[in-house]
Design a protein around this motif. Sequence first.
Motif, PDB file in Angstrom:
ATOM      1  N   ALA A 107       0.844  -1.193   0.000  1.00 57.21           N
ATOM      2  CA  ALA A 107       0.000   0.000   0.000  1.00 57.21           C
ATOM      3  C   ALA A 107       0.874   1.234   0.000  1.00 57.21           C
ATOM      4  O   ALA A 107       1.945   1.248   0.609  1.00 57.21           O
ATOM      5  N   ALA A 108       0.432   2.260  -0.714  1.00 57.85           N
ATOM      6  CA  ALA A 108       1.216   3.489  -0.802  1.00 57.85           C
ATOM      7  C   ALA A 108       0.294   4.693  -0.847  1.00 57.85           C
ATOM      8  O   ALA A 108      -0.831   4.616  -1.367  1.00 57.85           O
ATOM      9  N   LEU A 109       0.782   5.797  -0.312  1.00 62.54           N
ATOM     10  CA  LEU A 109       0.120   7.093  -0.406  1.00 62.54           C
ATOM     11  C   LEU A 109       0.999   8.033  -1.214  1.00 62.54           C
ATOM     12  O   LEU A 109       2.226   7.941  -1.171  1.00 62.54           O
ATOM     13  N   GLN A 110       0.364   8.944  -1.917  1.00 60.14           N
ATOM     14  CA  GLN A 110       1.085   9.901  -2.760  1.00 60.14           C
ATOM     15  C   GLN A 110       0.592  11.304  -2.418  1.00 60.14           C
ATOM     16  O   GLN A 110      -0.623  11.564  -2.414  1.00 60.14           O
ATOM     17  N   ARG A 111       1.554  12.177  -2.136  1.00 57.92           N
ATOM     18  CA  ARG A 111       1.229  13.546  -1.774  1.00 57.92           C
ATOM     19  C   ARG A 111       2.124  14.494  -2.568  1.00 57.92           C
ATOM     20  O   ARG A 111       3.164  14.115  -3.098  1.00 57.92           O
ATOM     21  N   GLY A 112       1.734  15.764  -2.633  1.00 59.39           N
ATOM     22  CA  GLY A 112       2.527  16.759  -3.345  1.00 59.39           C
ATOM     23  C   GLY A 112       1.669  17.673  -4.186  1.00 59.39           C
ATOM     24  O   GLY A 112       0.536  18.017  -3.804  1.00 59.39           O
ATOM     25  N   GLU A 113       2.188  18.060  -5.351  1.00 59.73           N
ATOM     26  CA  GLU A 113       1.482  18.940  -6.284  1.00 59.73           C
ATOM     27  C   GLU A 113       1.717  18.467  -7.710  1.00 59.73           C
ATOM     28  O   GLU A 113       2.750  17.876  -8.024  1.00 59.73           O
ATOM     29  N   ALA A 114       0.748  18.744  -8.584  1.00 61.10           N
ATOM     30  CA  ALA A 114       0.880  18.426 -10.001  1.00 61.10           C
ATOM     31  C   ALA A 114      -0.164  19.209 -10.778  1.00 61.10           C
ATOM     32  O   ALA A 114      -1.148  19.707 -10.212  1.00 61.10           O
ATOM     33  N   ARG A 115       0.073  19.320 -12.090  1.00 64.14           N
ATOM     34  CA  ARG A 115      -0.905  19.917 -12.982  1.00 64.14           C
ATOM     35  C   ARG A 115      -1.613  18.823 -13.762  1.00 64.14           C
ATOM     36  O   ARG A 115      -1.069  17.730 -13.961  1.00 64.14           O
ATOM     37  N   VAL A 116      -2.800  19.095 -14.217  1.00 63.05           N
ATOM     38  CA  VAL A 116      -3.597  18.076 -14.893  1.00 63.05           C
ATOM     39  C   VAL A 116      -2.995  17.720 -16.245  1.00 63.05           C
ATOM     40  O   VAL A 116      -2.981  16.559 -16.654  1.00 63.05           O
ATOM     41  N   THR A 117      -2.461  18.718 -16.966  1.00 65.41           N
ATOM     42  CA  THR A 117      -1.884  18.495 -18.289  1.00 65.41           C
ATOM     43  C   THR A 117      -0.496  19.129 -18.363  1.00 65.41           C
ATOM     44  O   THR A 117      -0.079  19.856 -17.453  1.00 65.41           O
ATOM     45  N   ASN A 118       0.191  18.882 -19.480  1.00 66.88           N
ATOM     46  CA  ASN A 118       1.491  19.527 -19.703  1.00 66.88           C
ATOM     47  C   ASN A 118       1.390  20.689 -20.685  1.00 66.88           C
ATOM     48  O   ASN A 118       2.399  21.133 -21.240  1.00 66.88           O
ATOM     49  N   ALA A 119       0.177  21.190 -20.895  1.00 60.49           N
ATOM     50  CA  ALA A 119      -0.026  22.314 -21.808  1.00 60.49           C
ATOM     51  C   ALA A 119       0.622  23.584 -21.245  1.00 60.49           C
ATOM     52  O   ALA A 119       0.654  23.801 -20.030  1.00 60.49           O
TER      53      ALA A 119
END
Length: 465
Positions: free
Chosen positions: A275-287
């Motif tokens: 099992a793993a959790l993922q946290r942080g920031e990201a954008r939906v697309t690379n546009a």
Amino acid sequence: MHGIRNSGNSLRSIGFALLLVSGTAHAQTKPAAAPPAPQPAGPKLSIEGSVRARMEGIDGQFRPKVDNSIAFASLRTLVAAKLDWGDLNLTGELLDARGYGEGHNSSVKASDVNTVEPLQAFVSYKLHNVIGKKDSLTAIAGRFTMTFGAQRLIARADFGNTFPSYLGGRVEYRTKKKDELVLFWTHPIDALPNSADGIYDNKVELDHVNTGTVFYGADGNLADIGHKLSVGGYVYRLAEQDRPGYQTRDRRLVTFGLRLRRAPAKSKFDIEGEAALQRGEARVTNAVTDRKDLPVRAGFVHIEGGYTIAKKWTPRISGFFDYASGDGANPAYGRFDSLYGARRADYGPASLFGPVGLANLVSPGIRIEAKPSKRLDLMGAVRGLWLADRTDTFAFTSVRDKTGASGRHAGTEVEMRVRRSLIPDRLRAEIGAAYLAKGRFLTSAPNAPHSGDARYGYADLVFKF
């Protein structure tokens, strides 16, 4: 014919390069003068490799905007050379992965074609008895591949035609009891060519070190905490940013997880969980126009239990369950990112197939494995497929219904595999097939192709030297 000529030229170049390395190694070991005087031992050179030829095809495409039927022939050659001075080693590995016959509108990508590429080139040094007796500490620097745990997040998986690789450093500590801790800091390497024309033409183009992305972390494992149960944990950090001519989703992710395993054995129950959790920031697309950083809240769970019957063929029967989060109405971004993991072991054949993976997935299933002889093994599996979030893209299909009106049921996947050793440790044949019975979501979503159920098959022949 152009691709065939290039393949011949590349193989001759590989052979010539290895002859030069071999000649250099032998030149370094001079015969002792009479009377003989003590001389430092010269390096030991070892060379090994493999050639794999594969034919595969798919009909009833599940991906949108891709040919309904695709046939693909591939040839993968690996040659590894190692200069061994005992605790000091120099290792290099060349990869030549080529493909033929796929057409310009296929799903073949950069992970399927990578011609004349120095996949690994690193130096390693091992220290002994660092903390306790018979332990070791190995430092590695250069370009290398990696595999951790069950390969779900970082893998060098054999089914694919190419492998993820990294430039950086790695430190591995192992005890007498086979407990281990690995620390690494790397730049991932982008496979080239990545254009449709370059892939179709088997263009020779060296991969690119992605200096805008840093991937580092730690992975540890206790080999036996009792009753032959191993327990491990990890934390991985991925941080990427745009650079001229290369747009990213600006992922800044921390993935931390736990795993446990009791290996299969005759007349024994085995278990595996991760099992793993993922946290942080990201954008939906690379546009370029997408400048909104979203908080990430994602995770996955894999649970599996099996039993091996101590009878002829030693059949193992197991049940499993997979969950991976999807992106929904929540303000945070919820789709789990499987980083540099592999899918074959858990989710069926990849390459032209591969609809299932650790993203927006709810999937229970069963698997049966058997070994009629030391040279023959069989496997069959069936799993149900649902979406964790009905508004997100299902797994790796690129099919999506943002309204959620197409429901959650994606279908049922069935697969089988037969492997036979024709010459022990030298020549192996493998055939496999998979069938995706599409559910409501994969037939009624707005961009779902109207192509019927997906049928896939492949045949491999692998020669090792």
